[in-house]
Design a protein around this motif. Structure first.
Motif, short mmCIF file in Angstrom:
data_model
loop_
_atom_site.label_atom_id
_atom_site.label_comp_id
_atom_site.label_asym_id
_atom_site.label_seq_id
_atom_site.Cartn_x
_atom_site.Cartn_y
_atom_site.Cartn_z
N LEU A 245 8.79 4.42 109.64
CA LEU A 245 9.98 5.14 110.10
C LEU A 245 11.23 4.66 109.39
O LEU A 245 12.11 5.45 109.01
CB LEU A 245 10.13 4.98 111.62
N ILE A 246 11.35 3.34 109.22
CA ILE A 246 12.52 2.78 108.56
C ILE A 246 12.58 3.20 107.10
O ILE A 246 13.65 3.49 106.55
CB ILE A 246 12.52 1.25 108.69
N GLN A 247 11.41 3.26 106.46
CA GLN A 247 11.38 3.57 105.02
C GLN A 247 11.50 5.06 104.73
O GLN A 247 12.24 5.46 103.82
CB GLN A 247 10.08 3.04 104.42
N SER A 248 10.76 5.90 105.49
CA SER A 248 10.71 7.32 105.15
C SER A 248 11.14 8.25 106.27
O SER A 248 11.37 9.45 106.03
CB SER A 248 9.28 7.70 104.74
N LEU B 30 -0.39 -1.86 114.40
CA LEU B 30 -0.14 -0.43 114.28
C LEU B 30 1.32 -0.10 114.59
O LEU B 30 1.96 0.68 113.88
CB LEU B 30 -1.07 0.33 115.24
N GLN B 31 1.83 -0.73 115.63
CA GLN B 31 3.22 -0.47 116.01
C GLN B 31 4.19 -0.95 114.94
O GLN B 31 5.15 -0.25 114.59
CB GLN B 31 3.51 -1.16 117.35
N LYS B 32 3.93 -2.15 114.38
CA LYS B 32 4.82 -2.69 113.33
C LYS B 32 4.72 -1.85 112.05
O LYS B 32 5.73 -1.67 111.35
CB LYS B 32 4.45 -4.13 113.04
N SER C 197 9.26 -5.66 107.47
CA SER C 197 8.14 -6.06 106.62
C SER C 197 7.56 -7.40 107.08
O SER C 197 6.33 -7.58 107.15
CB SER C 197 8.59 -6.17 105.16
N THR C 198 8.43 -8.35 107.40
CA THR C 198 7.99 -9.67 107.86
C THR C 198 7.23 -9.58 109.18
O THR C 198 6.19 -10.23 109.37
CB THR C 198 9.21 -10.60 108.02
#
Length: 377
Positions: A160-163, A152-154, A101-102
């Motif tokens: 991906l990490i969340q869902s 876009l990449q972040k 997120s950061t």
């Protein structure tokens, strides 16, 4: 008186002699056990012990770590290529989620700064203060494009990490694992809620399940090194399967291992260990009857024909008599002993019966030497 005793003794002796002669004449001569020289087939075979397995089987592993969210198939189910198997729900640590997120917020801030710088230079270009090829203006445009790509990449990384889902270009990334081949689910090693290790981890990845094409099965087993030296792909084989003891399945030897499964080392202190190494073999092209279903793991034995002699003279090995290394047989005759010894030349043997090349003829009676009590000199 003495004369009458002499007559009596002579009569008894004569009568006893007559009885003895009669009894001797009534005793039948001893009959020797015999065997007949016949025509038959002798096969020398190699024996392999193993099991029935699919010719093509794969393990399903996840490219991402997480927790098993849903399982869409059951053991024994037939699946098609591309069919969903398992959904993996990402399970990021609080630190990983915070960092993602950061990083996204930092990239968005850098994009805003790059856009503002480009807007200021664009005003100067419009006013004619700077030319269109001004270095700072060109660099500012490039920085905006780079910042957009970074954002876009972040953002995709956070998704991906969340869902476990993300869209990259025209490709949809998902944490739902699909079947890479058509096949049958052989086993399932996970349950819903169970954590798994990904293929990207430094540790061994978790195996979720196995798939195999059960329409193509083979025999896989091992033979001794003595038999392996005589085997070549293309030899015919006959399989017997434990659940169907009366069934014989024909196949073809397709593979003989170059290296043994277990190598014995010279420094092995176990002196009782056998040095007869096992070599893996495979038998394919199985001719399976339509009503028979072979399952993965069925115990099986393969007999591979090494040599074969058809329509030859044969005798049971028990009929043989050996003088040193020279074989012979005992043939009935009219002599006092009742037989004579005949040297023969042997061919192929299967351990029970043996091929006879010279020395006897078809239908000839041979004395069963095993019943004579003198098999070997």
């Amino acid at each position: 008186m003495a004369k009458s005793w002499l007559i009596t003794i002579a009569s008894v002796a004569f009568l006893g002699g007559g009885i003895f002669v009669y009894l001797q004449s009534s005793v039948k001569p001893e009959t020797l056990p015999t065997l007949i020289v016949e025509k038959g087939t002798i096969e020398k075979q190699a024996m392999a012990v193993g099991k029935i397995v699919p010719s093509h089987a794969i393990s399903i592993k996840s490219p991402i770590e997480g927790i098993v969210g849903e399982i869409y198939v059951q053991v024994g189910q037939v699946v098609k290529q591309g069919q969903p198997l398992v959904k993996v729900s990402p399970n990021p640590t609080p630190q990983e989620l915070t960092d993602a997120s950061t990083n996204l917020m930092r990239s968005e801030a850098e994009l805003e700064s790059a856009k503002q710088k480009l807007a200021n230079l664009a005003k100067l270009l419009k006013q004619g203060v700077i030319p269109s090829n001004y270095d700072e203006y060109v660099s500012a445009r490039s920085e905006v494009k780079s910042a957009k790509a970074d954002v876009l990449q972040k953002r995709q990384n956070l998704e991906l990490i969340q869902s476990g889902e993300a869209l990259i270009g025209d490709k949809h990334l998902t944490s739902t694992l699909v079947a890479p081949i058509n096949g049958t689910v052989l086993n399932r090693k996970i349950e819903v809620g169970e954590p798994i290790i990904s293929t990207a981890s430094s540790q061994a990845a978790s195996e979720l399940m196995s798939l195999a094409d059960m329409n193509s099965v083979i025999f896989k087993g091992s033979v001794s090194e003595h038999d392996a030296a005589k085997l070549k792909p293309g030899m015919l084989a006959t399989l017997s399967v434990a659940p169907y003891p009366d069934l014989e399945i024909l196949g073809v030897l397709t593979k003989v291992a170059i290296q043994s499964e277990k190598l014995n080392t010279p420094d092995d202190t176990n002196t009782s260990k056998s040095f007869d190494n096992g070599f893996e073999i495979e038998v394919g092209e199985l001719r399976i009857p339509d009503k028979i279903t072979l399952r993965s793991g069925f115990s099986s034995t393969a007999k591979i024909i090494l040599e074969k002699s058809q329509d030859v003279l044969t005798l049971p090995e028990r009929a043989l008599k050996f003088t040193g290394n020279t074989p012979s047989v005992l043939i009935s005759d009219g002599s006092d002993e009742g037989f004579h010894q005949q040297k023969i030349v042997l061919g192929l043997s299967d351990g029970i019966n043996v091929e006879v090349l010279e020395g006897v003829s078809l239908g000839e009676e041979i004395i069963d030497n095993s019943m004579m009590g003198n098999n070997h000199d």
